[in-house]
Scaffold this motif. Structure first.
Motif, PDB file in Angstrom:
ATOM      1  N   ASP A 131       0.743  -0.916   0.027  1.00  0.00           N
ATOM      2  CA  ASP A 131      -0.209   0.110   0.125  1.00  0.00           C
ATOM      3  C   ASP A 131       0.641   1.186  -0.009  1.00  0.00           C
ATOM      4  OD1 ASP A 131      -2.663   1.511   0.225  1.00  0.00           O
ATOM      5  OD2 ASP A 131      -1.997   1.985   2.050  1.00  0.00           O
ATOM      6  N   ASN A 132       2.013   1.318   0.888  1.00  0.00           N
ATOM      7  CA  ASN A 132       2.885   2.354   0.878  1.00  0.00           C
ATOM      8  C   ASN A 132       3.305   2.518  -0.547  1.00  0.00           C
ATOM      9  OD1 ASN A 132       2.414   2.642   3.599  1.00  0.00           O
ATOM     10  ND2 ASN A 132       4.533   1.454   4.082  1.00  0.00           N
ATOM     11  N   SER A 133       3.898   1.528  -1.167  1.00  0.00           N
ATOM     12  CA  SER A 133       4.552   1.427  -2.362  1.00  0.00           C
ATOM     13  C   SER A 133       3.496   2.361  -3.603  1.00  0.00           C
ATOM     14  CB  SER A 133       5.359   0.567  -3.066  1.00  0.00           C
ATOM     15  OG  SER A 133       4.357  -0.428  -3.453  1.00  0.00           O
ATOM     16  N   LYS A 134       2.341   1.761  -3.633  1.00  0.00           N
ATOM     17  CA  LYS A 134       1.384   2.311  -4.406  1.00  0.00           C
ATOM     18  C   LYS A 134       0.710   3.947  -4.324  1.00  0.00           C
ATOM     19  CE  LYS A 134       1.053  -0.985  -7.506  1.00  0.00           C
ATOM     20  NZ  LYS A 134       1.754  -0.913  -8.648  1.00  0.00           N
ATOM     21  N   ARG A 135       0.722   4.166  -2.943  1.00  0.00           N
ATOM     22  CA  ARG A 135       0.452   5.391  -2.791  1.00  0.00           C
ATOM     23  C   ARG A 135       1.743   6.470  -3.133  1.00  0.00           C
ATOM     24  NH1 ARG A 135      -3.234   6.509   1.660  1.00  0.00           N
ATOM     25  NH2 ARG A 135      -4.292   4.364   2.108  1.00  0.00           N
ATOM     26  N   MET A 136       2.889   6.043  -2.922  1.00  0.00           N
ATOM     27  CA  MET A 136       4.219   6.949  -3.482  1.00  0.00           C
ATOM     28  C   MET A 136       4.107   7.080  -4.816  1.00  0.00           C
ATOM     29  SD  MET A 136       5.559   8.326  -0.647  1.00  0.00           S
ATOM     30  CE  MET A 136       3.714   8.189  -0.358  1.00  0.00           C
ATOM     31  N   GLU A 137       3.974   5.787  -5.514  1.00  0.00           N
ATOM     32  CA  GLU A 137       3.825   5.736  -7.242  1.00  0.00           C
ATOM     33  C   GLU A 137       2.547   6.645  -7.677  1.00  0.00           C
ATOM     34  OE1 GLU A 137       4.968   2.286 -10.186  1.00  0.00           O
ATOM     35  OE2 GLU A 137       3.150   1.793  -8.857  1.00  0.00           O
ATOM     36  N   THR A 138       1.589   6.573  -7.112  1.00  0.00           N
ATOM     37  CA  THR A 138       0.531   7.340  -7.608  1.00  0.00           C
ATOM     38  C   THR A 138       0.884   8.984  -7.454  1.00  0.00           C
ATOM     39  OG1 THR A 138      -1.013   7.250  -5.702  1.00  0.00           O
ATOM     40  CG2 THR A 138      -1.099   5.646  -7.441  1.00  0.00           C
ATOM     41  N   ARG A 139       1.591   9.181  -6.526  1.00  0.00           N
ATOM     42  CA  ARG A 139       1.940  10.693  -6.214  1.00  0.00           C
ATOM     43  C   ARG A 139       3.496  11.069  -7.005  1.00  0.00           C
ATOM     44  NH1 ARG A 139      -1.011   8.891  -2.212  1.00  0.00           N
ATOM     45  NH2 ARG A 139      -2.602  10.062  -0.988  1.00  0.00           N
ATOM     46  N   GLY A 140       3.776  10.147  -7.768  1.00  0.00           N
ATOM     47  CA  GLY A 140       5.263  10.390  -8.643  1.00  0.00           C
ATOM     48  C   GLY A 140       6.247  10.400  -8.008  1.00  0.00           C
ATOM     49  N   ALA A 141       6.411   9.728  -6.746  1.00  0.00           N
ATOM     50  CA  ALA A 141       7.356   9.667  -5.886  1.00  0.00           C
ATOM     51  C   ALA A 141       8.537   8.464  -6.421  1.00  0.00           C
ATOM     52  CB  ALA A 141       7.046   9.459  -4.398  1.00  0.00           C
ATOM     53  N   GLY A 142       7.982   7.769  -7.082  1.00  0.00           N
ATOM     54  CA  GLY A 142       8.958   6.337  -7.766  1.00  0.00           C
ATOM     55  C   GLY A 142       8.026   5.438  -8.314  1.00  0.00           C
ATOM     56  N   LEU A 143       8.681   4.187  -8.438  1.00  0.00           N
ATOM     57  CA  LEU A 143       8.046   3.018  -9.276  1.00  0.00           C
ATOM     58  C   LEU A 143       8.285   1.880  -8.256  1.00  0.00           C
ATOM     59  CD1 LEU A 143      10.201   3.677 -12.705  1.00  0.00           C
ATOM     60  CD2 LEU A 143       7.487   4.271 -12.061  1.00  0.00           C
ATOM     61  N   THR A 144       7.179   1.163  -8.481  1.00  0.00           N
ATOM     62  CA  THR A 144       7.053  -0.162  -7.851  1.00  0.00           C
ATOM     63  C   THR A 144       7.490  -1.313  -8.727  1.00  0.00           C
ATOM     64  OG1 THR A 144       5.374   0.613  -6.432  1.00  0.00           O
ATOM     65  CG2 THR A 144       5.596  -1.307  -6.474  1.00  0.00           C
ATOM     66  N   LEU A 145       8.140  -2.180  -8.303  1.00  0.00           N
ATOM     67  CA  LEU A 145       8.383  -3.408  -8.789  1.00  0.00           C
ATOM     68  C   LEU A 145       8.107  -4.896  -7.861  1.00  0.00           C
ATOM     69  CD1 LEU A 145      11.884  -3.200 -10.367  1.00  0.00           C
ATOM     70  CD2 LEU A 145       9.689  -2.958 -11.374  1.00  0.00           C
ATOM     71  N   ASN A 146       7.505  -5.884  -8.498  1.00  0.00           N
ATOM     72  CA  ASN A 146       7.194  -6.986  -7.620  1.00  0.00           C
ATOM     73  C   ASN A 146       8.552  -7.798  -7.635  1.00  0.00           C
ATOM     74  OD1 ASN A 146       6.868  -9.690  -7.014  1.00  0.00           O
ATOM     75  ND2 ASN A 146       4.665  -9.482  -8.013  1.00  0.00           N
TER      76      ASN A 146
END
Length: 176
Positions: A131-146
Motif C-alpha cells: 500500500d505504501n509503495s502504490k501510494r508513493m507511485e501514484t504521487r510520482g515519488a517513484g516506481l514499484t516492482l514486484n
C-alpha cells in the motif's frame, strides 16, 4: 486509523554528518552520485539467484550503490556496488549526490525518501509495504516492482527512469 490525522513533515529529521568511510564512498561516486539500497533491518539475506539478478541490475547503472546487505555476497557483484552491514540511511539520502533510493517501502524509509526528495524504486515485501509503495507511485515519488517477478532488466530500467526522467524528478521535487 480514522481518529488520527497525519501532519506531514513532522517526522523529517535533518541529515547528519557522514562518517569518513561513507563520505569517501560518496565522494568517489563522481558526477553520477549514489543509490542507497536497503530492504530494512528484517531482511538480512535473499536467495542467491535473486541476489545475483539484483547485482546484475546494479552493475548496469553508472552510480555507486551502497547496499545494506548481510548475506553472502553475490559472485557477480559489480565494482560500483558496495555491500555494508549498516548504513546511515537518512544521512545518505540527505546528501546532494543521492540520486535514488531502493527500498522495501516501510513507512520509516518512505518518509526519509520523501523528506530528502529522493525518488524511489520500491520493492514491497509484506505488511503495509504494498500500500505504501502504490501510494508513493501514484504521487510520482517513484516506481514499484514486484520483487518476486522482476528481472534484472526491470530493476535497471526502473532505476534509470527515476534517476534520468527529469519530468518525474521535477514532479517529485515539486511536492516537497
Amino acid at each position: 486509523m480514522p481518529n488520527m490525522v497525519f501532519i506531514g513533515g513532522t517526522n523529517c529529521k535533518e541529515k547528519g554528518v557522514l562518517s569518513q568511510e561513507f563520505e569517501a564512498y560518496v565522494n568517489a561516486s563522481g558526477e553520477h552520485g549514489i543509490v542507497v539500497f536497503s530492504l530494512g533491518s528484517m531482511v538480512s539475506e535473499i536467495p542467491k539467484e535473486k541476489a545475483m539478478e539484483i547485482a546484475d541490475a546494479l552493475g548496469k547503472i553508472p552510480q555507486t550503490v551502497l547496499w545494506r546487505y548481510t548475506g553472502t555476497p553475490p559472485p557477480n557483484l559489480a565494482k560500483n556496488t558496495i555491500l555494508v552491514k549498516w548504513l546511515p540511511q537518512n544521512d545518505l539520502l540527505g546528501h546532494p549526490k543521492a540520486r535514488a533510493f531502493i527500498t522495501h517501502s516501510g513507512s520509516h524509509g518512505i518518509y526519509e525518501g520523501i523528506c530528502n526528495g529522493v525518488p524511489m524504486v520500491m520493492l514491497p515485501l509484506f505488511g503495509d509495504q504494498m500500500d505504501n509503495s502504490k501510494r508513493m507511485e501514484t504521487r510520482g515519488a517513484g516506481l514499484t516492482l514486484n520483487v518476486l517477478e522482476m528481472t534484472s532488466e526491470d530493476l535497471a530500467n526502473a532505476l534509470k527512469a527515476v534517476i534520468n526522467d527529469k519530468r518525474k524528478r521535477h514532479q517529485f521535487e515539486g511536492q516537497m
